[in-house]
Design a protein around this motif. Structure first.
Motif, PDB file in Angstrom:
ATOM      1  N   ALA A 118       0.860  -1.185   0.000  1.00 10.20           N
ATOM      2  CA  ALA A 118       0.000   0.000   0.000  1.00 10.20           C
ATOM      3  C   ALA A 118       0.890   1.226   0.000  1.00 10.20           C
ATOM      4  O   ALA A 118       2.025   1.184   0.486  1.00 10.20           O
ATOM      5  N   ASN A 119       0.378   2.324  -0.554  1.00  5.71           N
ATOM      6  CA  ASN A 119       1.183   3.538  -0.622  1.00  5.71           C
ATOM      7  C   ASN A 119       0.284   4.762  -0.680  1.00  5.71           C
ATOM      8  O   ASN A 119      -0.777   4.737  -1.305  1.00  5.71           O
ATOM      9  N   ALA A 120       0.714   5.831  -0.021  1.00  2.00           N
ATOM     10  CA  ALA A 120       0.014   7.110  -0.089  1.00  2.00           C
ATOM     11  C   ALA A 120       1.045   8.224   0.080  1.00  2.00           C
ATOM     12  O   ALA A 120       2.053   8.046   0.772  1.00  2.00           O
ATOM     13  N   GLN A 121       0.796   9.350  -0.555  1.00  2.00           N
ATOM     14  CA  GLN A 121       1.724  10.480  -0.473  1.00  2.00           C
ATOM     15  C   GLN A 121       0.946  11.785  -0.373  1.00  2.00           C
ATOM     16  O   GLN A 121      -0.197  11.890  -0.832  1.00  2.00           O
ATOM     17  N   VAL A 122       1.588  12.782   0.213  1.00  2.00           N
ATOM     18  CA  VAL A 122       0.991  14.107   0.312  1.00  2.00           C
ATOM     19  C   VAL A 122       2.108  15.147   0.250  1.00  2.00           C
ATOM     20  O   VAL A 122       3.226  14.894   0.701  1.00  2.00           O
ATOM     21  N   VAL A 123       1.794  16.306  -0.329  1.00  2.00           N
ATOM     22  CA  VAL A 123       2.781  17.371  -0.504  1.00  2.00           C
ATOM     23  C   VAL A 123       2.180  18.703  -0.064  1.00  2.00           C
ATOM     24  O   VAL A 123       1.039  19.031  -0.420  1.00  2.00           O
ATOM     25  N   PHE A 124       2.963  19.463   0.692  1.00  2.00           N
ATOM     26  CA  PHE A 124       2.570  20.802   1.121  1.00  2.00           C
ATOM     27  C   PHE A 124       3.663  21.791   0.705  1.00  2.00           C
ATOM     28  O   PHE A 124       4.841  21.450   0.687  1.00  2.00           O
ATOM     29  N   THR A 125       3.267  23.003   0.381  1.00  2.00           N
ATOM     30  CA  THR A 125       4.238  24.066   0.092  1.00  2.00           C
ATOM     31  C   THR A 125       3.946  25.271   0.974  1.00  2.00           C
ATOM     32  O   THR A 125       2.799  25.519   1.364  1.00  2.00           O
TER      33      THR A 125
END
Length: 253
Positions: A118-125
């Motif tokens: 399983a995999n999940a990603q998130v990005v914030f700037t």
């Protein structure tokens, strides 16, 4: 742009059906049935369900840091991840030393291993800045996760500097361990900083990788050469990521 731009390459995810997570790999959670005792002629205990070998896609999603977990002044980058592997071989950072592969793997995909369930990603700037805080959550069987963390620890110890290529250009990668005693998260954790110099471009990263059972999360801070370097957000994100990962993995093997 200044001759030393510092920015992370963010990979847009390919299909809406796979936003920020990968589907479970062949139903690993149900591969083994209820446990059996070792004696001959023993019967299966139908009342004791098997323990899942890895976190599910939903649990990986639950282990992601939320915008509300960060200080004010940050924004979510929707439909965005860290994985550059779909963009072609020439976009990847390729190291010349096998023992350094965990470092390049994290920078290329956010993950230590490709054999994830399983995999999940998130990005914030950061608003008005080029600083990026991002997170990957990947689920593995426990033995795979432990081996991956051992490889990362070796890479941080032995790969202080190594040559690589990025976008066909020669690059120098430097890896540094933070000074002093580091906070431990989950079952084990590794903190490290990476600098990649390719031509007139330099990219700087703070990273923290945490394992709980067979789940691994990496939080990455790609900071710019002005502002607060994103340290406050990175520290909060890493702490929260470790808490959420531990909760998500608690009922796995």
């Amino acid at each position: 742009m200044d001759i030393r731009p510092r920015r992370v390459a963010l990979a847009a995810l390919v299909a809406a059906s796979s936003l920020l997570l990968a589907a479970c790999d062949g139903g690993s959670d149900s591969a083994s049935g209820p446990g059996t005792s070792s004696g001959s002629g023993s019967k299966k205990d139908k009342g004791a369900p098997s323990v899942p070998a890895a976190i599910t896609a939903d649990q990986a999603q639950q282990a992601l840091v939320a915008l509300t977990d960060l200080p004010a002044g940050w924004k979510l980058e929707p439909n965005t991840g860290l994985d550059k592997s779909q963009g072609g071989e020439d976009e990847l950072l390729n190291g010349s030393r096998p023992e350094c592969a965990p470092i390049t793997a994290v920078l290329n995909t956010g993950r230590l291993e490709e054999d994830h369930k399983a995999n999940a990603q998130v990005v914030f700037t950061k608003k008005g800045d080029q600083t990026t805080v991002a997170q990957d959550v990947s689920g593995y069987e426990r033995a795979v996760a432990e081996k991956a963390m051992a490889g990362l620890r070796t890479a941080v110890e032995k790969c202080a500097a190594f040559d690589a290529k990025e976008s066909g250009k020669k690059a120098t990668v430097k890896v540094k361990k933070p000074a002093g005693q580091q906070q431990k998260y989950g079952d084990e954790s590794v903190s490290y900083a990476v600098t990649v110099v390719a031509g007139d471009m330099q990219m700087d990263f703070d990273l923290g990788t945490v394992r709980s059972h067979g789940a691994i999360t990496t939080v990455l801070n790609n900071y710019s050469d002005h502002g607060d370097r994103g340290k406050a957000a990175f520290a909060k994100a890493l702490t929260k990521a470790a808490e959420k990962l531990t909760a998500a993995a608690a009922k796995t093997a």
